[in-house]
Design a protein around this motif. Sequence first.
Motif, mmCIF file in Angstrom:
data_model
loop_
_atom_site.group_PDB
_atom_site.id
_atom_site.type_symbol
_atom_site.label_atom_id
_atom_site.label_comp_id
_atom_site.label_asym_id
_atom_site.label_seq_id
_atom_site.Cartn_x
_atom_site.Cartn_y
_atom_site.Cartn_z
ATOM 1 N N GLN A 142 16.330 71.440 36.042
ATOM 2 C CA GLN A 142 16.477 72.986 36.011
ATOM 3 C C GLN A 142 15.233 73.163 35.258
ATOM 4 O OE1 GLN A 142 20.187 75.007 35.846
ATOM 5 N NE2 GLN A 142 21.380 72.953 36.107
ATOM 6 N N VAL A 143 14.173 73.527 35.695
ATOM 7 C CA VAL A 143 12.855 73.938 34.812
ATOM 8 C C VAL A 143 13.023 74.646 33.798
ATOM 9 C CG1 VAL A 143 10.603 74.240 34.785
ATOM 10 C CG2 VAL A 143 11.664 73.070 36.544
ATOM 11 N N SER A 144 13.752 75.824 34.201
ATOM 12 C CA SER A 144 13.955 77.226 33.102
ATOM 13 C C SER A 144 15.045 76.602 32.038
ATOM 14 C CB SER A 144 14.783 78.361 34.062
ATOM 15 O OG SER A 144 15.959 77.646 34.488
ATOM 16 N N LYS A 145 15.742 75.774 32.353
ATOM 17 C CA LYS A 145 16.686 75.287 31.239
ATOM 18 C C LYS A 145 15.962 74.414 30.480
ATOM 19 C CE LYS A 145 20.814 74.484 29.142
ATOM 20 N NZ LYS A 145 21.460 75.747 28.573
ATOM 21 N N ILE A 146 15.171 73.454 31.035
ATOM 22 C CA ILE A 146 14.218 72.503 30.096
ATOM 23 C C ILE A 146 13.509 73.482 29.429
ATOM 24 C CG2 ILE A 146 12.479 70.878 30.049
ATOM 25 C CD1 ILE A 146 13.708 69.825 32.525
ATOM 26 N N ILE A 147 12.840 74.471 29.725
ATOM 27 C CA ILE A 147 12.051 75.183 28.937
ATOM 28 C C ILE A 147 12.823 76.068 27.806
ATOM 29 C CG2 ILE A 147 10.411 77.479 28.959
ATOM 30 C CD1 ILE A 147 9.472 76.699 31.828
ATOM 31 N N GLU A 148 13.827 76.423 27.857
ATOM 32 C CA GLU A 148 14.708 77.139 27.015
ATOM 33 C C GLU A 148 15.016 76.039 25.982
ATOM 34 O OE1 GLU A 148 19.271 78.766 26.895
ATOM 35 O OE2 GLU A 148 18.433 78.740 28.798
ATOM 36 N N LEU A 149 15.668 74.858 26.576
ATOM 37 C CA LEU A 149 16.078 73.711 25.373
ATOM 38 C C LEU A 149 14.688 73.319 24.434
ATOM 39 C CD1 LEU A 149 18.570 71.914 27.595
ATOM 40 C CD2 LEU A 149 18.881 73.220 25.486
ATOM 41 N N CYS A 150 13.638 73.379 25.228
ATOM 42 C CA CYS A 150 12.221 72.860 24.364
ATOM 43 C C CYS A 150 12.145 73.960 23.303
ATOM 44 C CB CYS A 150 11.330 72.742 25.493
ATOM 45 S SG CYS A 150 11.148 70.957 26.213
ATOM 46 N N LEU A 179 20.265 68.495 16.838
ATOM 47 C CA LEU A 179 20.996 67.096 17.349
ATOM 48 C C LEU A 179 21.601 67.515 18.984
ATOM 49 C CD1 LEU A 179 20.899 64.036 17.574
ATOM 50 C CD2 LEU A 179 23.204 64.473 16.477
ATOM 51 N N THR A 180 22.354 68.417 18.868
ATOM 52 C CA THR A 180 22.852 68.980 20.126
ATOM 53 C C THR A 180 22.042 69.381 20.980
ATOM 54 O OG1 THR A 180 25.076 69.504 18.674
ATOM 55 C CG2 THR A 180 24.893 70.204 20.954
ATOM 56 N N ILE A 181 21.026 70.188 20.626
ATOM 57 C CA ILE A 181 20.229 70.824 21.564
ATOM 58 C C ILE A 181 19.263 69.421 22.171
ATOM 59 C CG2 ILE A 181 18.288 71.969 21.920
ATOM 60 C CD1 ILE A 181 19.311 73.801 19.700
ATOM 61 N N ASN A 182 18.953 68.608 21.292
ATOM 62 C CA ASN A 182 18.245 67.391 21.741
ATOM 63 C C ASN A 182 18.979 66.659 22.644
ATOM 64 O OD1 ASN A 182 15.955 67.932 20.037
ATOM 65 N ND2 ASN A 182 16.492 66.447 18.624
ATOM 66 N N GLU A 183 20.269 66.432 22.569
ATOM 67 C CA GLU A 183 21.155 65.724 23.672
ATOM 68 C C GLU A 183 21.208 66.392 24.993
ATOM 69 O OE1 GLU A 183 24.709 65.155 21.225
ATOM 70 O OE2 GLU A 183 24.039 63.452 20.398
ATOM 71 N N GLN A 184 21.349 67.837 24.629
ATOM 72 C CA GLN A 184 21.263 68.742 25.950
ATOM 73 C C GLN A 184 20.041 68.430 26.779
ATOM 74 O OE1 GLN A 184 22.423 72.666 25.400
ATOM 75 N NE2 GLN A 184 23.931 72.099 23.659
ATOM 76 N N LEU A 185 18.889 68.513 25.904
ATOM 77 C CA LEU A 185 17.360 68.451 26.557
ATOM 78 C C LEU A 185 17.319 67.293 27.394
ATOM 79 C CD1 LEU A 185 14.758 69.431 27.056
ATOM 80 C CD2 LEU A 185 14.142 68.788 24.807
ATOM 81 N N GLY A 193 18.328 61.713 20.688
ATOM 82 C CA GLY A 193 19.800 62.098 21.059
ATOM 83 C C GLY A 193 20.555 60.991 21.629
ATOM 84 N N ARG A 194 21.866 61.238 21.543
ATOM 85 C CA ARG A 194 22.863 60.229 21.791
ATOM 86 C C ARG A 194 23.098 60.481 23.415
ATOM 87 N NH1 ARG A 194 28.769 58.425 19.732
ATOM 88 N NH2 ARG A 194 29.365 57.322 21.209
ATOM 89 N N LEU A 195 23.104 59.452 24.345
ATOM 90 C CA LEU A 195 23.458 59.518 25.787
ATOM 91 C C LEU A 195 24.261 58.414 26.064
ATOM 92 C CD1 LEU A 195 23.002 61.351 28.197
ATOM 93 C CD2 LEU A 195 20.852 59.998 28.801
ATOM 94 N N GLY A 196 25.614 58.647 26.278
ATOM 95 C CA GLY A 196 26.457 57.636 26.382
ATOM 96 C C GLY A 196 26.793 56.737 25.550
ATOM 97 N N HIS A 197 26.750 55.351 25.927
ATOM 98 C CA HIS A 197 27.015 54.570 24.644
ATOM 99 C C HIS A 197 25.435 53.841 24.052
ATOM 100 C CE1 HIS A 197 30.888 54.273 25.330
ATOM 101 N NE2 HIS A 197 31.209 53.876 26.323
ATOM 102 N N GLN A 198 24.394 54.715 24.218
ATOM 103 C CA GLN A 198 23.180 54.143 23.389
ATOM 104 C C GLN A 198 22.230 55.424 23.037
ATOM 105 O OE1 GLN A 198 23.222 53.007 27.384
ATOM 106 N NE2 GLN A 198 23.116 55.339 27.858
ATOM 107 N N LEU A 199 21.347 55.470 22.150
ATOM 108 C CA LEU A 199 20.897 56.404 21.526
ATOM 109 C C LEU A 199 19.229 56.447 22.491
ATOM 110 C CD1 LEU A 199 21.342 58.368 19.101
ATOM 111 C CD2 LEU A 199 19.630 56.987 17.959
ATOM 112 N N ILE A 200 18.842 57.548 22.692
ATOM 113 C CA ILE A 200 17.659 57.708 23.658
ATOM 114 C C ILE A 200 16.744 58.359 22.707
ATOM 115 C CG2 ILE A 200 16.582 58.979 25.508
ATOM 116 C CD1 ILE A 200 18.548 56.755 26.254
#
Length: 372
Positions: free
Chosen positions: A135-143, A119-125, A185-192
Amino acid sequence: MINKNIAKEYIDTLGQFPNYQISIYDSYAKKIGSTSNTKNCFSQEELQNFLNSNESVLECKKDSLNCVLVKIYEDNITSCFIAIAGSDNNLLPIATALKMSLEIRLKYEQIQTEEKETLTINEQLIKELVSNSLQVSKIIELCEQSNHSMEIERKMIMLIPDDVSSLDVLANMNLYYDSKEDIVGRLGHQLIILKDMSRAIGSEKDYIKVYFDFLIKNTSFKGKALVAYTSKTYDNVKFAYQNLTWLKKYTTVHNIQETILFFSNYVDMYCISSIPYDILRNLFSSYTYNEEDAKEFITTTDALIRNNYNIVRSSKELFVHKNTLMYRLTKIKNEFDIDPINSESDRSFIKIYNYYLKHKIETKGDSNDERN
């Protein structure tokens, strides 16, 4: 991995074994839980020797008690071990049952921990995908960390709960429907939710409605769902988020009560809201502005727009007789020389002027505009 809290919870459930001394030791041979306050049957040296041995089970006798030591493994590494002592001649079946039940408890804890980490990784992603500076490299890493593909078409759904305090619980619930490629993942006051659309058959809207029904029936969610266009590439996700952020504000300002709203149904209003106010003011400067008449215009046309200019349904929504609504509509037709019942272009005029008046009232604009 075992810890004092898990050991205590486990020991507290062993009331069905009152005639036995049961202790749990960690991977350093340190006692972290016990059903008895009596003296240990084993010396620290004996416990350490068992821990370092290749044996998974040790049966022995200590004074008048029979004893069994049995190891618990996680990923082929000794996580902890159990010691049981009692007067029974055959304690091994009991020790084996205790070992199996503790292994199940530790496996459950591992799954819970992995879900939280995912969940934490999903929220970061999600945060990275909606960022204006991708940051494409960061997105690839999180995926890779979250076992998600970057190549899948996904539709963003923004869940806005009636009770914000329920978000933490909701974020930890299983919201998957038919694909593990859904990213939640949670983002602010909503769930995405970035919903995998590769399994959608027929209309995407119908597919999302079925998914939303699934969420309502199988989770504790209560509130609104805002649905964006499908993002066919990862770099389009941020635009979907911007669209839904606008839609969230729009539904709040206009008190829209539907539980599921598609951004595609509000594209015209989104485009109108992007027109600089100075342009609208110049465009409508020739019309007389009176706040009371403006509010009646807004109320009347809002109902007509929502009901596709159906007079009967609109009058019921407004709680007025249909003749009263026809009278108001006639005033609008005469004032602006339009016929929105029969003309699509005149309906566009109604929407734009409706938006302009709302903006003028909300910003307390000049109320002394006069016809030239």
